[in-house]
Design an enzyme around this catalytic site. Structure first.
Site, short mmCIF file in Angstrom:
data_model
loop_
_atom_site.label_atom_id
_atom_site.label_comp_id
_atom_site.label_asym_id
_atom_site.label_seq_id
_atom_site.Cartn_x
_atom_site.Cartn_y
_atom_site.Cartn_z
N LYS A 10 67.52 -11.81 86.01
CA LYS A 10 69.14 -11.20 86.08
C LYS A 10 69.59 -11.10 87.51
O LYS A 10 68.56 -11.19 88.59
CB LYS A 10 69.12 -10.02 85.39
CG LYS A 10 68.73 -10.08 83.91
CD LYS A 10 68.92 -8.78 83.03
CE LYS A 10 68.15 -8.93 81.80
NZ LYS A 10 68.61 -7.47 81.15
N ASN A 113 66.75 -4.20 84.78
CA ASN A 113 65.45 -4.29 84.37
C ASN A 113 64.87 -6.10 84.45
O ASN A 113 63.94 -6.38 83.63
CB ASN A 113 65.06 -4.05 82.68
CG ASN A 113 66.13 -4.75 81.84
OD1 ASN A 113 66.79 -5.70 82.15
ND2 ASN A 113 65.69 -4.30 80.44
N HIS A 116 65.32 -11.22 81.21
CA HIS A 116 65.77 -11.55 80.00
C HIS A 116 65.07 -12.47 79.32
O HIS A 116 64.54 -13.36 79.90
CB HIS A 116 67.14 -11.94 79.96
CG HIS A 116 67.61 -12.55 78.32
ND1 HIS A 116 67.99 -11.47 77.47
CD2 HIS A 116 67.48 -13.59 77.71
CE1 HIS A 116 68.09 -12.33 76.14
NE2 HIS A 116 67.90 -13.50 76.28
P1 IDP Z 1 65.60 -6.82 75.84
O1 IDP Z 1 66.51 -7.44 77.17
O2 IDP Z 1 64.47 -6.12 76.19
O3 IDP Z 1 65.70 -7.96 74.68
P2 IDP Z 1 67.93 -5.66 74.42
O4 IDP Z 1 67.88 -4.50 73.56
O5 IDP Z 1 68.23 -7.31 73.85
O6 IDP Z 1 66.90 -5.71 75.15
O7 IDP Z 1 69.07 -5.07 75.51
C1 IDP Z 1 69.49 -6.31 76.23
C2 IDP Z 1 69.97 -5.63 77.74
O8 IDP Z 1 70.74 -4.50 77.48
C3 IDP Z 1 68.69 -4.84 77.88
O9 IDP Z 1 67.61 -5.53 78.87
C4 IDP Z 1 69.27 -3.84 78.95
O10 IDP Z 1 69.38 -4.09 80.28
C5 IDP Z 1 70.50 -3.43 78.38
N1 IDP Z 1 70.48 -2.28 77.62
C6 IDP Z 1 70.00 -2.24 76.43
N2 IDP Z 1 70.02 -1.01 75.85
C7 IDP Z 1 70.57 -0.48 76.89
C8 IDP Z 1 71.12 1.01 76.66
O11 IDP Z 1 70.88 1.78 75.68
N3 IDP Z 1 71.69 1.56 77.70
C9 IDP Z 1 71.93 0.78 78.92
N4 IDP Z 1 71.68 -0.66 78.91
C10 IDP Z 1 70.80 -0.92 77.77
MG MG Z 2 67.39 -8.72 73.82
#
Ligand code: IDP
Ligand code: MG
Length: 153
Positions: A10, A113, A116
């Site tokens: 990212k 983070n 993806h």
């Molecule tokens: P993942 O990237 O581990 O698959 P997902 O649940 O698909 O996680 O969420 C996509 C991205 O959205 C996450 O990597 C994170 O950057 C962001 N994200 C997810 N949940 C939250 C939240 O509750 N607050 C802020 N950002 C979030």
């Molecule tokens: Mg995801």
């Protein structure tokens, strides 16, 4: 079963100059890079990629973040690549990500983070089609595969 998965380094990874180190982790593990490009995505593509999160409170911030600068899109291939890469990336919340994972070693906040990865065969197929045109994904043999994957490879 041999799978392909979509990985994004990212915009935080690009800005922090961690692209090489993150891509090296996948390479060192033995995953085959079958697609790779630097992209500055627009809102439309970001919304398609994160369609499952539309309507959630963090959606707008997520789209703003992913469109804020260039990112690196990777297509990786290996037996069980989808689960393997999710494990290497670590938990979504870096504070809960195990040491040794990309997020556990290099990230602190959920919004930054770094990576993806597709989370299922269905999402991998959908996401690879969003990020790569069919001709951009290559199939090729590696001499090293008999050492990484075994003599039948
Ligand atoms: P993942 O990237 O581990 O698959 P997902 O649940 O698909 O996680 O969420 C996509 C991205 O959205 C996450 O990597 C994170 O950057 C962001 N994200 C997810 N949940 C939250 C939240 O509750 N607050 C802020 N950002 C979030
Ligand atoms: Mg995801």
């Amino acid at each position: 079963m041999v799978e392909r998965t979509l990985v994004l380094v990212k915009p935080d990874g690009v800005q922090r100059q961690l692209v090489g180190r993150i891509v090296a982790r996948y390479e060192e593990r033995g995953l085959k890079i079958v697609g790779l490009k630097l992209v500055h995505v627009d809102r439309a593509l970001a919304e398609r990629h994160y369609a499952v999160h539309k309507g959630k409170p963090f959606f707008e911030g997520l789209v703003a973040f992913i469109t804020s600068g260039p990112l690196v899109a990777l297509a990786l291939e290996a037996p069980n690549a989808i689960g393997l890469v999710r494990t290497m990336n670590g938990a979504t919340k870096p504070a809960e990500a195990a040491p040794g994972t990309i997020r556990g070693d290099l990230a602190i906040e959920m919004g930054q983070n770094l990576v993806h990865a597709s989370d299922s065969p269905e999402s991998a197929a959908t996401e690879l089609a969003i990020w790569f045109a069919p001709g951009e994904l290559l199939s090729f043999d590696r001499e090293i595969d008999r050492w990484v994957l075994g003599p039948q490879s």
